[in-house]
Design an enzyme around this catalytic site. Sequence first.
Site, PDB file in Angstrom:
ATOM      1  CG  ASN A 103      -1.738   1.266   1.162  1.00  0.00           C
ATOM      2  OD1 ASN A 103      -1.960   1.888   0.400  1.00  0.00           O
ATOM      3  ND2 ASN A 103      -2.442   1.376   2.677  1.00  0.00           N
ATOM      4  CD1 TRP A 104       3.409   0.783  -2.897  1.00  0.00           C
ATOM      5  CD2 TRP A 104       3.677   2.134  -4.765  1.00  0.00           C
ATOM      6  NE1 TRP A 104       4.260   0.019  -3.720  1.00  0.00           N
ATOM      7  CE2 TRP A 104       4.635   0.931  -5.006  1.00  0.00           C
ATOM      8  CE3 TRP A 104       3.921   3.061  -5.829  1.00  0.00           C
ATOM      9  CZ2 TRP A 104       4.963   0.700  -6.127  1.00  0.00           C
ATOM     10  CZ3 TRP A 104       4.434   2.944  -7.030  1.00  0.00           C
ATOM     11  CH2 TRP A 104       5.172   1.642  -7.173  1.00  0.00           C
ATOM     12  CE  LYS A 105       0.026   3.361   4.603  1.00  0.00           C
ATOM     13  NZ  LYS A 105      -0.091   3.277   6.000  1.00  0.00           N
TER      14      LYS A 105
ATOM     15  CG  HIS B 149      -5.909   2.151   5.074  1.00  0.00           C
ATOM     16  ND1 HIS B 149      -5.318   3.102   5.826  1.00  0.00           N
ATOM     17  CD2 HIS B 149      -4.835   1.115   4.699  1.00  0.00           C
ATOM     18  CE1 HIS B 149      -3.968   2.783   6.165  1.00  0.00           C
ATOM     19  NE2 HIS B 149      -3.713   1.553   5.582  1.00  0.00           N
TER      20      HIS B 149
ATOM     21  CD  GLU C 211      -2.625   5.727   6.480  1.00  0.00           C
ATOM     22  OE1 GLU C 211      -2.589   5.717   5.208  1.00  0.00           O
ATOM     23  OE2 GLU C 211      -1.861   5.104   7.093  1.00  0.00           O
TER      24      GLU C 211
ATOM     25  CD  GLU D  77      -3.746  -2.387   7.091  1.00  0.00           C
ATOM     26  OE1 GLU D  77      -2.694  -2.620   6.515  1.00  0.00           O
ATOM     27  OE2 GLU D  77      -4.032  -1.253   7.127  1.00  0.00           O
TER      28      GLU D  77
ATOM     29  N   GLY E 117       1.862   2.439  10.682  1.00  0.00           N
ATOM     30  CA  GLY E 117       3.076   3.601  10.489  1.00  0.00           C
ATOM     31  C   GLY E 117       3.635   3.994  12.053  1.00  0.00           C
TER      32      GLY E 117
ATOM     33  CB  SER F  77       4.889  -1.588  12.150  1.00  0.00           C
ATOM     34  OG  SER F  77       4.432  -0.308  12.178  1.00  0.00           O
TER      35      SER F  77
ATOM     36  N   GLY G 146       2.752  -1.240   4.231  1.00  0.00           N
ATOM     37  CA  GLY G 146       2.947   0.320   3.853  1.00  0.00           C
ATOM     38  C   GLY G 146       4.141   0.690   3.803  1.00  0.00           C
ATOM     39  N   GLY G 147       5.143   1.265   4.533  1.00  0.00           N
ATOM     40  CA  GLY G 147       6.397   1.622   4.467  1.00  0.00           C
ATOM     41  C   GLY G 147       7.276   0.658   3.735  1.00  0.00           C
TER      42      GLY G 147
HETATM   43  P1  PGA Z   1       2.586   0.327   7.388  1.00  0.00           P
HETATM   44  O1  PGA Z   1       1.155   0.393   6.995  1.00  0.00           O
HETATM   45  O2  PGA Z   1       3.061  -0.932   7.077  1.00  0.00           O
HETATM   46  O3  PGA Z   1       3.554   1.605   6.891  1.00  0.00           O
HETATM   47  O4  PGA Z   1       2.441   0.273   9.050  1.00  0.00           O
HETATM   48  C1  PGA Z   1       0.463  -0.449   6.703  1.00  0.00           C
HETATM   49  C2  PGA Z   1      -1.033  -0.020   5.907  1.00  0.00           C
HETATM   50  O5  PGA Z   1      -1.464   1.344   6.251  1.00  0.00           O
HETATM   51  O6  PGA Z   1      -1.281  -0.631   5.260  1.00  0.00           O
END
Ligand code: PGA
Length: 368
Positions: A124-126, A210, A212, A282, A288, A328, A349-350
């Site tokens: 998930n590149w955001k 998600h 966010e 999640e 994050g 994470s 994500g990251g």
């Molecule tokens: P993260 O994000 O791996 O950076 O914690 C996961 C996500 O939001 O899907």
Amino acid sequence: MNIINEKISLISECSSEDLRIERSRLCCDIEESTLEGSAFIRTQLKGAGFVENDIRGAGFLQCDLSGASLEKCDLTGAAIVNCRLDGMTIDGVSVHEMMDFYKNNHKENKTMNKATRKAIIAGNWKMNKTRPEAKALLDELKGMVADVKSVEIVACVPFTNLETALAATEGTNIRIGAENCHFEKSGAFTGEISADMLAEMGVEYVVLGHSERRQYFAETDETVNKRTKAALAAGLKPIVCVGELLWERECNITEEVIARQIKLDFFGIEADDLKKCVIAYEPVWAIGTGKTATADQAEEVCAFIRATLAKLYGADVAEAITIQYGGSMNAANAAELVSKKNVDGGLIGGASLKAADFTTIIKAAENG
Ligand code: PGA
């Protein structure tokens, strides 16, 4: 009636339906009797021999059944709860052996189910990467994962990168997803993208709900539900995110929160469509933050999600669904997380922004 210290050595050809025997000693033989629906409570049945009895629906609670033998009895629906069972046999087979066999078999089945579900590792590149950066990352990644067969690799990228990403991964084992879609097909929804628009481009997956989006863009379970239905109708595979806030976990209501999200996000979605969905667990406090759920915490909630789906859709459907962990997840902790029975991959994500780290996670899932 208590039969303590009475010298009864044989009860034969009796009909005693719904009999209740409590705190008694019945260490004798019982033959050709009907004890249907009877209840034996805290009763000594040590060494008792049950032969050709009808014990359908009977209950044995806190009884001593050690050394007891049941031969040719109809035990349909009978329940044995909290009883001593050492040396007890049913038709000559040790009850302990039967239980061991059941436990092992049950374990194998669970493992088989994990093996039959394809793990999905989705990035998930955001809101990251320009088009040239997206192309460079995918070009690097595709070489590193070209030999991966048993894991579905997905990159969910910003809308502006979709065309670039689709072109860069054409003919490879990397699938492309979007990070959201609107629930209407078209119309006056400035700034939104419909599921049909994504499908037409060749996009396969879409991340929905998600945290966010829920946190910063006021998305609710109702809109997640609508988006999921729209995505399915357009032929996309939704990756639906659920997860509890930190204070919800601290208040010990994780399961209530997750069950509510599952029920609402998938409301009105039939089993055949549900099978096309992926669920990402999640925990919001782990996204994050560098704070990962332990593998046991992840497993506990993923197993709970599967159990909730089993209640709603039946065990077969629940066993077929891919449930990812996200929050994470990185190159160092992925192997332990994906080794868990109910964790079928991850939403990353990251760590998905670095080809080497993402590849390590994918390879961990290959072995998981
Ligand atoms: P993260 O994000 O791996 O950076 O914690 C996961 C996500 O939001 O899907």
